[in-house]
Scaffold this motif. Structure first.
Motif, PDB file in Angstrom:
ATOM      1  N   ASP A 287       1.026  -0.915  -0.110  1.00 56.25           N
ATOM      2  CA  ASP A 287       0.250  -0.533  -0.087  1.00 56.25           C
ATOM      3  C   ASP A 287       0.990   1.056  -0.208  1.00 56.25           C
ATOM      4  N   ARG A 288       0.021   2.024  -0.169  1.00 50.60           N
ATOM      5  CA  ARG A 288       0.673   3.482  -0.066  1.00 50.60           C
ATOM      6  C   ARG A 288       1.865   3.828   1.217  1.00 50.60           C
ATOM      7  N   VAL A 289       2.451   4.386   1.184  1.00 48.73           N
ATOM      8  CA  VAL A 289       3.258   4.681   2.619  1.00 48.73           C
ATOM      9  C   VAL A 289       2.184   5.695   3.805  1.00 48.73           C
ATOM     10  N   ASP A 290       1.131   6.731   3.126  1.00 42.83           N
ATOM     11  CA  ASP A 290       1.273   7.914   4.361  1.00 42.83           C
ATOM     12  C   ASP A 290      -0.462   6.872   4.715  1.00 42.83           C
ATOM     13  N   ASN A 291      -0.996   6.089   3.581  1.00 40.81           N
ATOM     14  CA  ASN A 291      -2.191   5.128   3.677  1.00 40.81           C
ATOM     15  C   ASN A 291      -2.210   4.578   5.188  1.00 40.81           C
ATOM     16  N   LEU A 292      -0.901   3.737   5.384  1.00 39.54           N
ATOM     17  CA  LEU A 292      -0.351   2.747   6.906  1.00 39.54           C
ATOM     18  C   LEU A 292      -0.344   3.368   7.130  1.00 39.54           C
ATOM     19  N   PHE A 293       0.618   5.354   7.206  1.00 37.30           N
ATOM     20  CA  PHE A 293       0.323   5.538   8.570  1.00 37.30           C
ATOM     21  C   PHE A 293      -0.562   5.844   8.529  1.00 37.30           C
ATOM     22  N   SER A 294      -1.731   6.825   8.199  1.00 34.59           N
ATOM     23  CA  SER A 294      -3.044   6.956   8.546  1.00 34.59           C
ATOM     24  C   SER A 294      -3.827   6.052   9.087  1.00 34.59           C
ATOM     25  N   LEU A 295      -3.541   4.892   8.677  1.00 34.49           N
ATOM     26  CA  LEU A 295      -4.372   3.183   9.891  1.00 34.49           C
ATOM     27  C   LEU A 295      -3.258   3.166  10.982  1.00 34.49           C
ATOM     28  N   VAL A 296      -2.618   2.909  10.732  1.00 34.01           N
ATOM     29  CA  VAL A 296      -1.919   3.318  11.879  1.00 34.01           C
ATOM     30  C   VAL A 296      -1.952   4.337  13.173  1.00 34.01           C
ATOM     31  N   ASN A 297      -2.125   5.554  12.809  1.00 35.59           N
ATOM     32  CA  ASN A 297      -2.661   6.497  13.959  1.00 35.59           C
ATOM     33  C   ASN A 297      -3.766   6.563  14.232  1.00 35.59           C
ATOM     34  N   GLN A 298      -4.597   6.038  13.313  1.00 32.98           N
ATOM     35  CA  GLN A 298      -6.308   5.550  13.860  1.00 32.98           C
ATOM     36  C   GLN A 298      -6.548   4.625  15.188  1.00 32.98           C
ATOM     37  N   LEU A 299      -5.652   3.811  14.599  1.00 31.12           N
ATOM     38  CA  LEU A 299      -5.607   2.430  15.245  1.00 31.12           C
ATOM     39  C   LEU A 299      -4.766   2.518  16.839  1.00 31.12           C
ATOM     40  N   PHE A 300      -3.759   3.115  16.544  1.00 32.43           N
ATOM     41  CA  PHE A 300      -2.766   3.804  17.649  1.00 32.43           C
ATOM     42  C   PHE A 300      -2.953   4.568  18.780  1.00 32.43           C
ATOM     43  N   SER A 301      -3.751   4.751  18.623  1.00 27.86           N
ATOM     44  CA  SER A 301      -4.422   6.039  19.410  1.00 27.86           C
ATOM     45  C   SER A 301      -4.374   6.165  21.144  1.00 27.86           C
ATOM     46  N   ARG A 302      -4.471   5.453  22.075  1.00 28.95           N
ATOM     47  CA  ARG A 302      -4.746   5.104  23.431  1.00 28.95           C
ATOM     48  C   ARG A 302      -3.662   4.520  23.230  1.00 28.95           C
ATOM     49  N   ALA A 303      -3.275   5.022  24.977  1.00 31.50           N
ATOM     50  CA  ALA A 303      -2.038   5.690  25.430  1.00 31.50           C
ATOM     51  C   ALA A 303      -1.721   3.951  25.803  1.00 31.50           C
ATOM     52  N   GLU A 304      -2.563   2.985  26.041  1.00 34.29           N
ATOM     53  CA  GLU A 304      -2.548   1.186  26.420  1.00 34.29           C
ATOM     54  C   GLU A 304      -2.358   0.948  25.339  1.00 34.29           C
ATOM     55  N   ASP A 305      -2.191   1.276  24.335  1.00 32.65           N
ATOM     56  CA  ASP A 305      -1.875   0.430  22.712  1.00 32.65           C
ATOM     57  C   ASP A 305      -0.774   0.351  22.519  1.00 32.65           C
ATOM     58  N   VAL A 306       0.600   1.655  22.687  1.00 31.64           N
ATOM     59  CA  VAL A 306       1.387   1.936  22.536  1.00 31.64           C
ATOM     60  C   VAL A 306       1.940   1.858  23.554  1.00 31.64           C
ATOM     61  N   THR A 307       1.856   1.574  25.053  1.00 33.28           N
ATOM     62  CA  THR A 307       2.371   1.616  25.466  1.00 33.28           C
ATOM     63  C   THR A 307       2.888   0.417  25.835  1.00 33.28           C
ATOM     64  N   GLU A 308       2.270  -0.193  25.874  1.00 33.74           N
ATOM     65  CA  GLU A 308       2.168  -2.355  24.935  1.00 33.74           C
ATOM     66  C   GLU A 308       2.981  -2.789  23.985  1.00 33.74           C
ATOM     67  N   LEU A 309       2.765  -1.830  23.097  1.00 38.34           N
ATOM     68  CA  LEU A 309       3.620  -2.542  22.253  1.00 38.34           C
ATOM     69  C   LEU A 309       4.842  -1.710  22.565  1.00 38.34           C
ATOM     70  N   CYS A 310       5.630  -0.241  22.686  1.00 36.29           N
ATOM     71  CA  CYS A 310       6.429   0.059  22.637  1.00 36.29           C
ATOM     72  C   CYS A 310       6.950   0.663  24.186  1.00 36.29           C
TER      73      CYS A 310
END
Length: 140
Positions: free
Chosen positions: A94-117
């Protein structure tokens, strides 16, 4: 259409917060060059193995990362978690901008991000990580 470049799934997060720090000067220069290329919104293939960013990483061993063998930071596991959250399979193109947009939609909660990163050594330097943690905490 040009041939897509390979980008690890978890790098879809890292790329958005990169601040010029890295394992070595060569790694930093390579990552900066990859980012400059990605700003032109090319087509990418999302993978769960070493990519163009890993090419200058001291932890790279062929297609794999030395850290995938540790319990502290397994990047292959991170890639798979990102793909699961995005609901896309490895090899998605896919286009990188589409994927960045999807990432930013689905990783918006602090819990999601802290669990992963949460264990990432670059967390304090990563603007993407910091923005997700702080905006979620303060309700922004």
């Amino acid at each position: 259409m040009s041939r897509p470049i390979k980008i690890r799934a978890h790098h879809l997060l890292c790329l958005q917060g990169y601040q010029g720090y890295g394992y070595s000067r060569e790694f930093e220069e390579n990552l900066s060059a990859v980012l400059a290329y990605l700003r032109r919104s090319p087509i990418i293939e999302v993978v769960v193995e070493n990519d163009v960013i890993c090419a200058e990483c001291p932890n790279a061993i062929g297609r794999y990362c030395k850290q995938d063998l540790t319990e502290k930071m397994n990047f292959r596991a991170l890639d798979l978690k990102v793909l699961e959250k995005l609901k896309i399979p490895p090899g998605t193109i896919d286009r990188v901008d589409n994927l960045f947009s999807l990432v930013n939609q689905l990783f918006s909660r602090a819990e999601d991000v802290t669990e992963l990163c949460g264990q990432c050594q670059w967390g304090e330097k990563c603007l993407w990580f910091q923005s997700r943690i702080h905006s979620s905490r303060w309700g922004a």
